[in-house]
Design a protein around this motif. Structure first.
Motif, PDB file in Angstrom:
ATOM      1  N   ASN A 463      46.599  38.287  40.969  1.00  0.00           N
ATOM      2  CA  ASN A 463      46.206  37.346  42.015  1.00  0.00           C
ATOM      3  C   ASN A 463      46.065  37.997  43.384  1.00  0.00           C
ATOM      4  OD1 ASN A 463      46.129  34.978  40.379  1.00  0.00           O
ATOM      5  ND2 ASN A 463      48.371  34.950  40.377  1.00  0.00           N
ATOM      6  N   VAL A 464      46.291  39.317  43.465  1.00  0.00           N
ATOM      7  CA  VAL A 464      46.264  40.013  44.754  1.00  0.00           C
ATOM      8  C   VAL A 464      44.833  40.148  45.253  1.00  0.00           C
ATOM      9  CG1 VAL A 464      46.838  42.147  45.959  1.00  0.00           C
ATOM     10  CG2 VAL A 464      48.394  41.248  44.214  1.00  0.00           C
ATOM     11  N   SER A 483      42.191  50.090  37.774  1.00  0.00           N
ATOM     12  CA  SER A 483      40.946  49.355  38.026  1.00  0.00           C
ATOM     13  C   SER A 483      40.534  48.452  36.876  1.00  0.00           C
ATOM     14  CB  SER A 483      39.815  50.340  38.352  1.00  0.00           C
ATOM     15  OG  SER A 483      39.531  51.162  37.238  1.00  0.00           O
ATOM     16  N   LYS A 484      41.224  48.542  35.725  1.00  0.00           N
ATOM     17  CA  LYS A 484      40.941  47.619  34.628  1.00  0.00           C
ATOM     18  C   LYS A 484      41.480  46.219  34.912  1.00  0.00           C
ATOM     19  CE  LYS A 484      41.018  51.205  31.028  1.00  0.00           C
ATOM     20  NZ  LYS A 484      41.734  51.695  29.819  1.00  0.00           N
ATOM     21  N   GLY A 485      42.413  46.123  35.872  1.00  0.00           N
ATOM     22  CA  GLY A 485      43.017  44.836  36.216  1.00  0.00           C
ATOM     23  C   GLY A 485      42.547  44.355  37.577  1.00  0.00           C
ATOM     24  N   CYS A 486      43.429  43.647  38.288  1.00  0.00           N
ATOM     25  CA  CYS A 486      43.153  43.130  39.637  1.00  0.00           C
ATOM     26  C   CYS A 486      41.796  42.430  39.718  1.00  0.00           C
ATOM     27  CB  CYS A 486      43.227  44.242  40.678  1.00  0.00           C
ATOM     28  SG  CYS A 486      44.855  44.980  40.869  1.00  0.00           S
ATOM     29  N   PRO A 487      41.582  41.371  38.946  1.00  0.00           N
ATOM     30  CA  PRO A 487      40.264  40.737  38.891  1.00  0.00           C
ATOM     31  C   PRO A 487      39.832  40.082  40.203  1.00  0.00           C
ATOM     32  CG  PRO A 487      41.899  39.395  37.745  1.00  0.00           C
ATOM     33  CD  PRO A 487      42.568  40.699  38.068  1.00  0.00           C
ATOM     34  N   TYR A 488      40.790  39.756  41.091  1.00  0.00           N
ATOM     35  CA  TYR A 488      40.438  39.081  42.337  1.00  0.00           C
ATOM     36  C   TYR A 488      40.557  39.990  43.560  1.00  0.00           C
ATOM     37  CZ  TYR A 488      40.857  34.945  39.396  1.00  0.00           C
ATOM     38  OH  TYR A 488      40.708  34.030  38.386  1.00  0.00           O
TER      39      TYR A 488
END
Length: 596
Positions: A463-464, A483-488
């Motif tokens: 959610n960051v 970079s595979k995560g942090c969609p937002y």
């Protein structure tokens, strides 16, 4: 509504079966920018209605769009916040002539934004002529003007504001670099304006200020609730405090005299937000009579030691916001956790080099952090410099700080060896437990976080929206896993990291929501930066600033040369490459073809 109300009165049915008139009224009650963005994506007509009813816009970087494009998109804006220089400019990491000029925006506002009542410039270059244009064109309706960490103007420009902006409720100049010629600007405001509610020139060099003018403003402006000024002796403000009957917030006072002399000072009865620029050791009893009313307290410049902090904090049970130095120490944090159960925001910064030497007995470690997490359960914001840290302290925040929205931790670069590194497991527990986290900063020493820990940030920082990372990770593999995560994630800043340009380019592509990237200290593998071509895709500007040496004045007043590594700035832009680009910066854009 604006001049085009007739457009909204056409009884056209939308896809929901609601007429445009009804839907436009519904939109007026939707304030959250993300909700409005979602509405504008439903269909073309909703896009148009959302544009016509939007009242406020924040532009995170002034080069991401153009003034005329903004006017075409949102013709009826009432409030605009515009940022320019990257945050790194506050630490002299960005060249002085990087850009961020307000003039094109001021000219567009003067000519076309007839509904605009509030204007906020942050880290921009604002000239006296800009302020004159604003005052002459918008002075009769402008209610708020904020020049936040801006430069390029003088008190001559403020004189136009004081003379012509007679509807002004808020004038904010905090931390701006202002050339002071005289104090006539404040006098003009005192005699021309009766509506001022907030006056702020804190952390500026404005010292030619008449205390009589301040008292006149307090007397004439019956709704004056917040005043922040440059440093002055509290005894010079006795008349001002008597006139400011409804004042709730005051910053900038110093206590230099003997305690008995302050018997004549009577603070306004509603005062509950206070910032002290200097206070001697024996002068804290001056604050005790109203300490229980305080909700905000800024002690960063107060020169209090750890024992003083403990004594004062015990008298402030309703404190919600505290800013201070690392001198507060673990003992001070333990007192804070027991005495201030309503604490929501805490900022602990290191002092100057001389102050840090005095503060050796009051440094922050895992002991104080664990007490803070357990005792202050309402904490929403924490920015803290620590000298020692372990995984358990971060796990405590993940367990107890369920309201945490903004967490920033910087590990001071001292010689003391820390045995509980890396912090991979602690960071994982923190991010898993603090589900409301939207802003996250972690600045460590080399070895403080492995590639595994960097992967945890990507996986659990779902959610960051904004992130600052310093000295984290071990290799490109860690960045790619992150970079595979942090969609937002929309804004990412990195300093002192080991990643190559190739990995940075790959990470930008994978972070699909990313709109802004600043990196210093990355590995430059080729003079042409050919690996960054993958970043230079449509609607992205990439700026490369080479390494440079800058003369600065150190803590003892001597001029020393400081070398700043090369850094990169990349950002999403609808305006294309900017025109005012300084020669010392190399630019990549989608249209550029490398021929080397």
């Amino acid at each position: 509504m604006g001049e085009n109300d007739n457009e909204l009165k056409k009884p056209t049915a939308t896809g929901t079966g609601l007429s445009d008139v009804i839907w436009s009224w519904v939109l007026l009650y939707i304030d959250d920018p993300k909700d409005r963005d979602a509405v504008s994506l439903v269909c073309r007509r909703w896009y148009e209605l959302e544009a016509l009813t939007r009242k406020h816009v924040t532009i995170a970087l002034c080069y991401t769009t153009s003034p005329d494009r903004l006017r075409q998109r949102f013709p009826h804006l009432e409030s605009l916040k515009l940022k320019a220089k990257p945050r790194a400019a506050m630490f002299n990491l960005i060249p002085e002539d990087w850009g961020g000029y307000a003039t094109p925006w001021v000219n567009e506002i003067a000519d076309n934004f007839n509904c605009l009542k509030s204007l906020h410039f942050r880290r921009m270059i604002v000239e006296d002529s800009d302020l004159e244009v604003l005052a002459r064109s918008r002075g009769n309706v402008l209610q708020a003007l904020k020049l936040d960490r801006c430069s390029g103007f003088s008190t001559d420009g403020l004189l136009h504001v004081g003379s012509l902006c007679r509807q002004l409720r808020t004038l904010f100049l905090e931390d701006s670099s202002i050339i002071e010629k005289d104090g006539q600007w404040l006098h003009e405001m005192a005699i021309n304006n009766t509506l001022v509610e907030t006056l702020n020139f804190y952390m500026t060099d404005l010292v030619k200020v008449s205390f009589e003018d301040l008292k006149l403003i307090a007397r004439n402006c019956c709704n004056l609730v917040s005043v922040k000024i440059s440093d002055c002796e509290i005894l010079d403000l006795v008349g001002f405090f008597r006139a400011a009957a409804v004042l709730e917030e005051f910053w900038g006072g110093s206590f230099y005299e003997q305690p008995d002399k302050y018997a004549a000072v009577t603070f306004p009865p509603r005062l509950c937000h206070l910032g002290v620029t200097y206070m001697g050791k024996n002068l804290m009893p001056v604050l005790f009579p109203f300490a229980s009313l305080l909700k905000t307290l800024d002690l960063f410049y107060a020169s209090l030691d750890m024992e003083d902090h403990c004594l004062l904090i015990k008298t402030c049970p309703n404190l919600e916001v505290l800013k201070t130095r690392t001198v507060i120490g673990d003992q001070g944090l333990e007192v804070l956790s027991r005495s201030c159960k309503r604490l929501k925001r805490l900022r602990i910064m290191p002092g100057s080099q001389g102050q840090e030497m005095e503060d050796e007995g009051g440094l922050i470690s895992e002991r104080g952090l664990m007490a803070l997490a357990q005792g202050c359960l309402e904490l929403e914001y924490l920015a803290v410099y620590v000298s020692e840290i372990n995984n358990a302290s971060l796990e405590y925040f993940g367990t107890y700080s369920k309201n945490m929205c903004d967490f920033r931790l910087i590990l001071l670069d001292r010689e003391k060896r820390i045995t509980d590194l890396p912090l991979d497991n602690g960071v994982r527990a923190l991010l898993r437990g603090c589900g409301k986290l939207r802003r996250f900063a972690l600045y460590l020493r080399p070895g403080g976080l492995t590639d595994v820990g960097l992967g945890y940030i990507g996986k659990y920082g779902s959610n960051v929206r904004w992130m600052l990372l310093g000295n984290v990770g071990e290799s490109d593999a860690g960045l790619l896993e992150f970079s595979k995560g942090c969609p937002y994630l929309q804004k990412l800043e990195m300093k002192g990291c080991c990643f190559s340009e190739h990995a940075l380019a790959a990470a930008v592509i994978q972070l699909t929501s990313l709109r802004y990237l600043w990196v210093q200290g990355h590995r430059v593998l080729s003079q042409s930066s050919r690996d960054l071509l993958a970043v230079a895709r449509p609607f992205w500007n990439v700026e490369l600033v080479p390494a440079r040496c800058v003369a600065v004045i150190d803590q003892v007043g001597e001029v020393v040369m400081v070398e700043y590594p090369a850094h990169m700035l990349a950002y999403y832009s609808l305006a294309g490459p900017r025109i005012d680009f300084p020669d010392l910066i190399f630019r990549l854009n989608y249209q550029r073809v490398f021929k080397e």
